[in-house]
Design a protein around this motif. Structure first.
Motif, PDB file in Angstrom:
ATOM      1  N   ASP A 435       0.808  -1.217   0.000  1.00 52.77           N
ATOM      2  CA  ASP A 435       0.000   0.000   0.000  1.00 52.77           C
ATOM      3  C   ASP A 435       0.845   1.272   0.000  1.00 52.77           C
ATOM      4  OD1 ASP A 435      -2.327  -1.455   0.002  1.00 52.77           O
ATOM      5  OD2 ASP A 435      -2.618  -1.355   2.172  1.00 52.77           O
ATOM      6  N   TYR A 436       1.980   1.270   0.701  1.00 59.94           N
ATOM      7  CA  TYR A 436       2.679   2.533   0.964  1.00 59.94           C
ATOM      8  C   TYR A 436       4.072   2.647   0.348  1.00 59.94           C
ATOM      9  CZ  TYR A 436      -1.090   3.183   4.268  1.00 59.94           C
ATOM     10  OH  TYR A 436      -2.339   3.323   4.828  1.00 59.94           O
ATOM     11  N   SER A 437       4.737   1.539   0.042  1.00 57.11           N
ATOM     12  CA  SER A 437       6.101   1.666  -0.485  1.00 57.11           C
ATOM     13  C   SER A 437       6.139   1.795  -1.992  1.00 57.11           C
ATOM     14  CB  SER A 437       6.938   0.450  -0.064  1.00 57.11           C
ATOM     15  OG  SER A 437       6.523  -0.715  -0.748  1.00 57.11           O
ATOM     16  N   ALA A 438       5.041   1.445  -2.665  1.00 59.34           N
ATOM     17  CA  ALA A 438       5.067   1.426  -4.126  1.00 59.34           C
ATOM     18  C   ALA A 438       4.108   2.426  -4.760  1.00 59.34           C
ATOM     19  CB  ALA A 438       4.745   0.018  -4.629  1.00 59.34           C
ATOM     20  N   GLY A 439       2.873   2.504  -4.290  1.00 59.03           N
ATOM     21  CA  GLY A 439       1.846   3.291  -4.973  1.00 59.03           C
ATOM     22  C   GLY A 439       2.203   4.747  -5.198  1.00 59.03           C
ATOM     23  N   LEU A 440       2.223   5.529  -4.120  1.00 59.44           N
ATOM     24  CA  LEU A 440       2.497   6.956  -4.227  1.00 59.44           C
ATOM     25  C   LEU A 440       3.929   7.238  -4.676  1.00 59.44           C
ATOM     26  CD1 LEU A 440       1.507   9.856  -3.885  1.00 59.44           C
ATOM     27  CD2 LEU A 440       2.117   9.711  -1.456  1.00 59.44           C
ATOM     28  N   PRO A 441       4.960   6.611  -4.086  1.00 63.11           N
ATOM     29  CA  PRO A 441       6.328   6.861  -4.561  1.00 63.11           C
ATOM     30  C   PRO A 441       6.512   6.536  -6.038  1.00 63.11           C
ATOM     31  CG  PRO A 441       6.396   5.763  -2.443  1.00 63.11           C
ATOM     32  CD  PRO A 441       4.975   5.732  -2.892  1.00 63.11           C
ATOM     33  N   LEU A 442       5.901   5.452  -6.494  1.00 66.68           N
ATOM     34  CA  LEU A 442       6.045   5.060  -7.889  1.00 66.68           C
ATOM     35  C   LEU A 442       5.410   6.096  -8.817  1.00 66.68           C
ATOM     36  CD1 LEU A 442       7.251   2.627  -9.405  1.00 66.68           C
ATOM     37  CD2 LEU A 442       4.955   1.665  -9.496  1.00 66.68           C
ATOM     38  N   THR A 443       4.251   6.614  -8.432  1.00 68.09           N
ATOM     39  CA  THR A 443       3.587   7.633  -9.245  1.00 68.09           C
ATOM     40  C   THR A 443       4.428   8.905  -9.312  1.00 68.09           C
ATOM     41  OG1 THR A 443       1.470   6.747  -8.452  1.00 68.09           O
ATOM     42  CG2 THR A 443       1.401   8.832  -9.624  1.00 68.09           C
ATOM     43  N   ILE A 444       5.049   9.291  -8.201  1.00 68.32           N
ATOM     44  CA  ILE A 444       5.899  10.484  -8.189  1.00 68.32           C
ATOM     45  C   ILE A 444       7.126  10.274  -9.065  1.00 68.32           C
ATOM     46  CG2 ILE A 444       7.353  11.934  -6.723  1.00 68.32           C
ATOM     47  CD1 ILE A 444       5.337  11.481  -4.472  1.00 68.32           C
ATOM     48  N   VAL A 445       7.731   9.092  -8.993  1.00 71.64           N
ATOM     49  CA  VAL A 445       8.884   8.793  -9.851  1.00 71.64           C
ATOM     50  C   VAL A 445       8.498   8.915 -11.323  1.00 71.64           C
ATOM     51  CG1 VAL A 445      10.380   6.912 -10.640  1.00 71.64           C
ATOM     52  CG2 VAL A 445      10.144   7.365  -8.207  1.00 71.64           C
ATOM     53  N   VAL A 503      -7.931  11.427   4.434  1.00 68.57           N
ATOM     54  CA  VAL A 503      -9.294  11.285   4.954  1.00 68.57           C
ATOM     55  C   VAL A 503      -9.612   9.869   5.420  1.00 68.57           C
ATOM     56  CG1 VAL A 503     -10.103  13.165   3.483  1.00 68.57           C
ATOM     57  CG2 VAL A 503     -10.280  10.811   2.662  1.00 68.57           C
ATOM     58  N   SER A 504      -8.860   8.883   4.937  1.00 72.03           N
ATOM     59  CA  SER A 504      -9.158   7.492   5.305  1.00 72.03           C
ATOM     60  C   SER A 504      -8.274   7.068   6.467  1.00 72.03           C
ATOM     61  CB  SER A 504      -8.921   6.557   4.115  1.00 72.03           C
ATOM     62  OG  SER A 504      -9.718   6.930   3.010  1.00 72.03           O
ATOM     63  N   PRO A 505      -8.823   6.289   7.393  1.00 70.49           N
ATOM     64  CA  PRO A 505      -7.991   5.785   8.500  1.00 70.49           C
ATOM     65  C   PRO A 505      -6.954   4.798   7.992  1.00 70.49           C
ATOM     66  CG  PRO A 505     -10.165   4.754   8.525  1.00 70.49           C
ATOM     67  CD  PRO A 505     -10.220   5.822   7.478  1.00 70.49           C
ATOM     68  N   LEU A 506      -5.762   4.877   8.553  1.00 71.62           N
ATOM     69  CA  LEU A 506      -4.704   3.957   8.165  1.00 71.62           C
ATOM     70  C   LEU A 506      -4.887   2.653   8.925  1.00 71.62           C
ATOM     71  CD1 LEU A 506      -1.592   6.325   8.169  1.00 71.62           C
ATOM     72  CD2 LEU A 506      -3.143   5.784   6.302  1.00 71.62           C
ATOM     73  N   GLY A 507      -5.087   1.582   8.196  1.00 73.01           N
ATOM     74  CA  GLY A 507      -5.317   0.314   8.860  1.00 73.01           C
ATOM     75  C   GLY A 507      -5.183  -0.863   7.924  1.00 73.01           C
ATOM     76  N   TRP A 526       3.234   3.044  16.077  1.00 73.52           N
ATOM     77  CA  TRP A 526       4.524   2.700  15.480  1.00 73.52           C
ATOM     78  C   TRP A 526       4.369   2.229  14.041  1.00 73.52           C
ATOM     79  CZ3 TRP A 526       5.127  -2.158  13.578  1.00 73.52           C
ATOM     80  CH2 TRP A 526       4.284  -3.172  14.079  1.00 73.52           C
ATOM     81  N   ALA A 527       3.261   1.562  13.735  1.00 71.77           N
ATOM     82  CA  ALA A 527       3.034   1.099  12.368  1.00 71.77           C
ATOM     83  C   ALA A 527       2.697   2.269  11.443  1.00 71.77           C
ATOM     84  CB  ALA A 527       1.907   0.067  12.343  1.00 71.77           C
ATOM     85  N   ILE A 528       1.974   3.278  11.972  1.00 70.35           N
ATOM     86  CA  ILE A 528       1.685   4.484  11.173  1.00 70.35           C
ATOM     87  C   ILE A 528       2.988   5.196  10.823  1.00 70.35           C
ATOM     88  CG2 ILE A 528       0.606   6.764  11.225  1.00 70.35           C
ATOM     89  CD1 ILE A 528      -1.623   5.562  12.922  1.00 70.35           C
ATOM     90  N   VAL A 529       3.889   5.284  11.805  1.00 63.79           N
ATOM     91  CA  VAL A 529       5.205   5.878  11.541  1.00 63.79           C
ATOM     92  C   VAL A 529       5.936   5.084  10.461  1.00 63.79           C
ATOM     93  CG1 VAL A 529       7.475   6.359  12.533  1.00 63.79           C
ATOM     94  CG2 VAL A 529       5.406   6.877  13.838  1.00 63.79           C
ATOM     95  N   MET A 530       5.825   3.781  10.519  1.00 63.12           N
ATOM     96  CA  MET A 530       6.483   2.920   9.542  1.00 63.12           C
ATOM     97  C   MET A 530       5.903   3.134   8.139  1.00 63.12           C
ATOM     98  SD  MET A 530       7.054  -1.191   9.845  1.00 63.12           S
ATOM     99  CE  MET A 530       8.041  -2.084   8.643  1.00 63.12           C
ATOM    100  N   CYS A 531       4.577   3.316   8.058  1.00 60.20           N
ATOM    101  CA  CYS A 531       3.933   3.561   6.760  1.00 60.20           C
ATOM    102  C   CYS A 531       4.493   4.821   6.101  1.00 60.20           C
ATOM    103  CB  CYS A 531       2.417   3.693   6.935  1.00 60.20           C
ATOM    104  SG  CYS A 531       1.571   2.179   7.416  1.00 60.20           S
TER     105      CYS A 531
END
Length: 637
Positions: A435-445, A503-507, A526-531
């Motif tokens: 969910d977090y390491s590929a989607g948004l970073p990949l779009t920015i790249v 707007v969406s809860p991280l879970g 701690w998991a939110i920080v990791m995300c």
């Protein structure tokens, strides 16, 4: 080679982690639109810059615009993150592959437990299904929260080790070894898919599943998440932003028709996605019919019980209904009558509607078999070869290191890092990274790649380069797609992703063993920080490289030849020197032309290999031996 990589990129991740983006008609239209507006133009762009500049992802963007050289590093980071959890999925496939050599299949029925003389079905399995139970309990042995690691799952640890050994052996010799592997890993899945499609079409309910796949749902198509997921599927399917496409295309001949490759691969990929999804939905249609019939039988028994206990009147049952041969339409009619007449107390009866569409909308397990999992292993291996190439090629370009040592070292480090994903709670981390390491970073790249070429290097200049390289000028539509359409689409996608995160809860969906079902749970702090750390770490090279080169703290490297390319030049120069010595021993009239019949592309300076090697004893400086007067590309006015 890049054709093999891209076709293979359909998409083991989506086969296992979630339904494919082509899973319903609601995804089919957005996927095709984004393939035309973003996929083909940017895939062509990556193929062209790799073939034109002949470097890996870091070297290419250093050349195009040194201050945005961090694009290549961020691309490498994304490749690393994806490779870590992607190979876990190959490990899952390996585990299921070996489990498939049993009869009956271990996920075909629920296990029977014994308590003394009493035998009973495992409650967790009875509440869910045999396939779901085998996945969550026998395979993952999953914990109920991400905070409870549960220790290493030894079965998944061994599977992950096997997956990394396979990947290491496939890529250890670089393009020579990976090319041979990818011919098989690209073609074998088509054989399996066609076999499954033919078999699936003869299953009861297969037509219902396929009809459901092609049924567009406008209300779903209007949801931003659908378009965002379709875009992510395009990126993963074509390998955009990972650097693998650039790395593979850098090995092409300079006059290779990469435009034809881009269009051909994109449409083969699209048709492959449809073919694979047809197979899945043919089987899902069959399973949905079985589950629907089971629902009808169970609820018909409830109704018979209510009739015998006089809770319901026999007058509510239509005269043509035969409980011994009850069809879905008969039950639907009976259900409708009871619901109207018993409106006030209907909820207390506990009757289900038993709609086939509801069963088709449920996420279901794939069609497991030996050949199917062998196909998944091949699909994953093809994608991992591209991912590993996106990691190793930039490093080999920058540093003088043996390919074999680098490959083995990367695989060992990746396996150790991947132990995070083979804990009992590892599946939750796989979801987090996905969910977090590929989607948004990949779009920015990808958008920065687009902007670097279209707005900084210059679209007109790039089109002229393509004409010189290909021998023809690409259609003018690419000018407008690169300069305006693709960047706007990508900006909208990035904005939608940021808004959704805000707007969406991280879970994540946690498996609750007592209820035998998934429930959404919020991430602990701690998991939110990791995300967010995953996003920041992937994007951090962009501002760091920009600032460092703006203040001249870091050489731009725009005219520095890669180590691997310098080796090829040295080899060519050595060959040319041998030819020259041979020529000098002949009469001038007998001497052939001293120029080789094919000369590798040398960049803007167009210097010969001999000039490059002779004029520079160390080709590591700022353009020494590459351009007489190096200057960074200027943006077109």
């Amino acid at each position: 080679m890049h054709i093999m990589f891209s076709v293979n990129s359909f998409n083991l991740k989506d086969c296992v982690l979630k339904c494919p983006c082509l899973s319903t008609g609601a995804y089919l239209v957005p996927y095709f639109i984004l393939l035309i507006l973003i996929g083909i133009p940017l895939f062509f762009l990556e193929l062209a810059v790799g073939q034109r500049i002949r470097r890996g992802s870091i070297g290419v963007w250093n050349y195009v615009y040194p201050r945005l050289g961090g694009i290549g590093v961020s691309s490498l980071m994304v490749c690393g993150f994806v490779g870590l959890y992607y190979n876990v999925i190959i490990g899952w496939s390996i585990f299921y592959f070996f489990q498939s050599f049993q009869y009956p299949l271990p996920w075909s029925e629920c296990p029977i437990r014994r308590n003394g003389s009493q035998a009973f079905v495992e409650p967790e399995c009875e509440k869910s299904s045999a396939t779901t139970y085998f996945w969550y309990r026998e395979t993952l042995n999953i914990t109920s929260t991400i905070a409870n690691s549960g220790g290493l799952n030894w079965k998944m640890t061994l599977s992950l080790l096997g997956a990394w050994i396979i990947v290491c052996l496939a890529v250890i010799k670089g393009i020579q070894s990976s090319g041979k592997v990818m011919y098989f890993s690209s073609l074998f899945p088509y054989v399996v898919l066609f076999c499954f499609l033919v078999r699936g079409m003869f299953l009861k309910g297969a037509v219902d599943g396929i009809a459901h796949m092609f049924t567009p749902k406008l209300e779903i198509m209007l949801e931003p998440q659908v378009w965002r997921e379709a875009a992510t599927q395009v990126f993963f399917a074509l390998g955009l932003g990972f650097g693998g496409v650039i790395a593979f295309s850098s090995y092409n001949k300079r006059d290779n028709n990469c435009h034809f490759d881009a269009v051909l691969v994109s449409f083969i990929n699209f048709l492959t996605s449809i073919l694979a999804t047809l197979v899945v939905f043919a089987v899902l249609g069959f399973k949905a019919n079985i589950m629907n019939e089971k629902c009808v039988v169970e609820n018909a028994e409830k109704i018979l019980g209510y009739l015998n206990s006089n809770v319901l009147s026999h007058d509510l049952i239509p005269p043509h209904v035969n409980f011994s041969h009850l069809t879905s339409s008969d039950y639907a009619e009976m259900y409708g009558v009871i619901k109207i007449v018993k409106e006030d107390s209907f909820a207390q009866l506990g009757l289900e509607q038993c709609l086939l569409e509801d069963e088709l909308n449920k996420a279901s397990s794939p069609f497991w078999s030996v050949m199917f999992f062998f196909m998944l292993i091949n699909l994953g291996l093809g994608s991992m070869i591209g991912t590993m190439t996106g990691i190793t090629t930039p490093i080999l370009d920058a540093f003088k290191i043996r390919k074999e040592i680098l490959t083995v070292g990367c695989c060992i480090v990746a396996f150790l890092c991947g132990l995070l994903f083979v804990q009992r709670s590892g599946n939750y981390f796989v979801t987090m990274f996905d969910d977090y390491s590929a989607g948004l970073p990949l779009t920015i790249v990808v958008i920065l790649e687009n902007v670097s070429v279209a707005w900084i290097y210059g679209t007109k200049r790039f089109m002229q380069d393509l004409e010189d390289m290909l021998g023809f000028r690409p259609n003018i539509i690419y000018f407008y797609l690169w300069k305006y359409v693709s960047p706007v689409c990508l900006i909208i996608l990035i904005s939608a992703s940021v808004i959704e995160m805000a707007v969406s809860p991280l879970g994540y969906n946690a498996w609750v063993q007592d209820l035998a079902m998934e429930r959404f749970q919020s991430y602990p702090p701690w998991a939110i920080v990791m995300c967010f750390a995953l996003i920041v770490v992937a994007m951090l090279p962009l501002p760091l490289v920009f600032i460092a080169r703006h203040f001249n703290w870091l050489p731009d490297g725009s005219n520095k030849l890669s180590v691997s390319y310098r080796k090829s030049l040295a080899k060519e120069a050595s060959t040319l020197e041998d030819e020259t010595r041979f020529i000098l021993g002949k009469n001038p009239s007998e001497a052939p032309s001293p120029m080789p019949s094919h000369r590798a592309y040398l960049g803007p300076g167009n210097s010969s290999p001999v000039e490059l090697i002779t004029n520079s004893t160390s080709i590591s400086g700022y353009g020494s031996g590459y351009q007489t007067n190096p200057a960074p590309p200027k943006s077109e006015s």
